[in-house]
Design an enzyme around this catalytic site. Structure first.
Site, mmCIF file in Angstrom:
data_model
loop_
_atom_site.group_PDB
_atom_site.id
_atom_site.type_symbol
_atom_site.label_atom_id
_atom_site.label_comp_id
_atom_site.label_asym_id
_atom_site.label_seq_id
_atom_site.Cartn_x
_atom_site.Cartn_y
_atom_site.Cartn_z
ATOM 1 N N THR A 1 -53.606 -32.076 -72.764
ATOM 2 C CA THR A 1 -53.921 -33.281 -71.999
ATOM 3 C C THR A 1 -52.631 -34.061 -71.738
ATOM 4 O OG1 THR A 1 -55.207 -35.323 -71.874
ATOM 5 C CG2 THR A 1 -54.506 -34.626 -74.085
ATOM 6 N N ASN B 1 -62.894 -32.049 -70.726
ATOM 7 C CA ASN B 1 -63.257 -30.987 -69.791
ATOM 8 C C ASN B 1 -64.753 -30.965 -69.506
ATOM 9 O OD1 ASN B 1 -60.576 -30.458 -69.980
ATOM 10 N ND2 ASN B 1 -60.795 -28.622 -71.245
ATOM 11 N N HIS C 1 -66.303 -36.646 -70.325
ATOM 12 C CA HIS C 1 -66.346 -36.875 -68.870
ATOM 13 C C HIS C 1 -67.491 -36.136 -68.199
ATOM 14 C CE1 HIS C 1 -61.790 -37.927 -69.095
ATOM 15 N NE2 HIS C 1 -62.551 -38.913 -69.497
ATOM 16 N N ARG D 1 -66.832 -26.462 -57.641
ATOM 17 C CA ARG D 1 -66.349 -26.350 -59.027
ATOM 18 C C ARG D 1 -67.356 -25.528 -59.855
ATOM 19 N NH1 ARG D 1 -63.445 -28.540 -56.474
ATOM 20 N NH2 ARG D 1 -62.491 -26.486 -56.599
#
Ligand code: APR
Length: 241
Positions: free
Chosen positions: A174, A89, A106, A56
Site C-alpha cells: 500500500t 482490496n 473498501h 473490474r
C-alpha cells in the site's frame, strides 16, 4: 497476547495480474478517479460507474491468488484469532486462498449493495444489468459494493481496534495515500513494511524522507518474494524468543 495487524493494498494482488492504482500504468493512470470512484461521479453518471465496476468484476473471474495471498491465509489459520487482516482490496483473492477473516475496508467487488436497506448480496463475476432487485427488501436501487471517494467507510473503525489490540504491524503493498501508514507505524514498537519501491514521505516538514524509515523492518521486495523474510520475523515475534 501477541497479535498481528496486517494492512494490505493493491500491491498484494499485483502479482495476480490486478493493476495497482498509482503505479506506472496503474488504474488511476487510465481512468479519471473522480469520474469512476466518487460520489460526484456516481451522481453524474451511474451507468458509466456501473460499467467500470462491471469490467473490474469481469477481469477478476480469471485472476488467481498468488503466493502472498496463500501465505497470509495460512497465517490466519495457524494463528487463529491473533491476526487482524484489514485489506483495502475489493478483490476476492484472499477468500479464494481460503481466508475467512479478512476485513474489506473498501468493499467487495463480487457483491452488490442495496441503496435502501444497505444489505449486500453476492453476484459473483456477473455484470450488473440494472434490473437487479435487493433480495433482502426488494428495492430496485442497488449498486456496486465499493466505497468511493466522498463516502464514509464504516469498516475503518477496525483500524483503531487493531492498533489497540495488536503488537506487530505489517503493511503490505500500500502506498499509504488513502490510509496513512506512518501514524499507524508510530503506534507500534514492532512493524514490517513490504513494498518493492521506497515511498517518499509527503510533507516537507517530515523528519524522514521515506515512509519505510518509520518501520522496524523494511522488506523491499514484491509481496510474493517477501513472504519468507516476513514469516521469519513473525515467528520470532509470536513465539516470543
Ligand atoms: N508487491 C508489494 N507491493 C507492491 C507490488 C508487489 N508486487 N507492486 C506494487 N506494489 C506497491 C507499490 O509500490 C505501491 O506502494 O503497492 C503500492 C500500491 O499503491 P496504490 O496503487 O496507491 O494502492 P493502495 O495503497 O492499495 O490504494 C489505496 O486507493 O484508489 C483507492 O480505494 C482504492 O483501496 C485503494 C486505495
Amino acid at each position: 497476547m501477541k497479535k498481528i495487524m496486517i494492512l494490505s493494498g493493491a500491491g498484494l494482488s499485483a502479482e495476480s495480474g490486478i493493476r495497482t492504482f498509482r503505479d506506472h500504468d496503474g488504474l488511476w493512470e487510465n481512468h479519471d478517479v473522480m469520474k469512476v470512484c466518487s460520489t460526484q461521479g456516481w451522481i453524474e453518471d451511474r451507468q458509466y460507474v456501473t460499467r467500470f465496476y462491471n469490467d473490474r468484476r469481469h477481469d477478476l473471474e480469471f485472476k488467481e491468488p498468488n503466493h502472498a495471498h496463500k501465505v497470509l491465509a495460512r497465517l490466519e489459520h495457524d494463528y487463529r484469532g491473533r491476526v487482524i487482516h484489514l485489506t483495502q482490496n475489493i478483490d476476492n483473492l484472499m477468500e479464494k486462498s481460503g481466508a475467512k477473516d479478512a476485513i474489506h475496508l473498501h468493499g467487495t467487488l463480487t457483491d452488490l449493495r442495496c441503496e435502501s436497506c444497505t444489505e449486500t448480496f453476492n453476484v459473483g463475476y456477473s455484470a450488473q444489468e440494472g434490473n437487479e432487485e435487493c433480495p433482502h427488501c426488494g428495492n430496485k436501487r442497488v449498486r456496486h459494493n465499493v466505497v468511493m471517494f466522498g463516502e464514509t467507510a464504516p469498516k475503518y473503525s477496525h483500524l483503531q481496534q487493531a492498533i489497540r489490540e495488536c503488537t506487530l504491524f505489517i503493511a503490505i503493498g500500500t502506498s499509504g495515500t488513502v490510509i496513512d501508514i506512518v501514524p499507524i507505524a508510530k503506534e507500534f514498537k514492532h512493524s514490517i513494511l513490504i513494498d518493492p519501491k521506497r515511498q517518499e514521505t509527503t510533507s516537507k516538514f517530515d523528519p524522514h524522507s521515506y515512509i519505510d524509515e518509520y518501520f522496524e523492518h523494511f522488506i523491499q521486495k514484491k509481496a510474493g518474494e517477501a513472504m519468507d523474510d516476513m514469516m521469519a520475523i513473525i515467528k520470532e515475534h509470536m513465539d516470543g524468543r
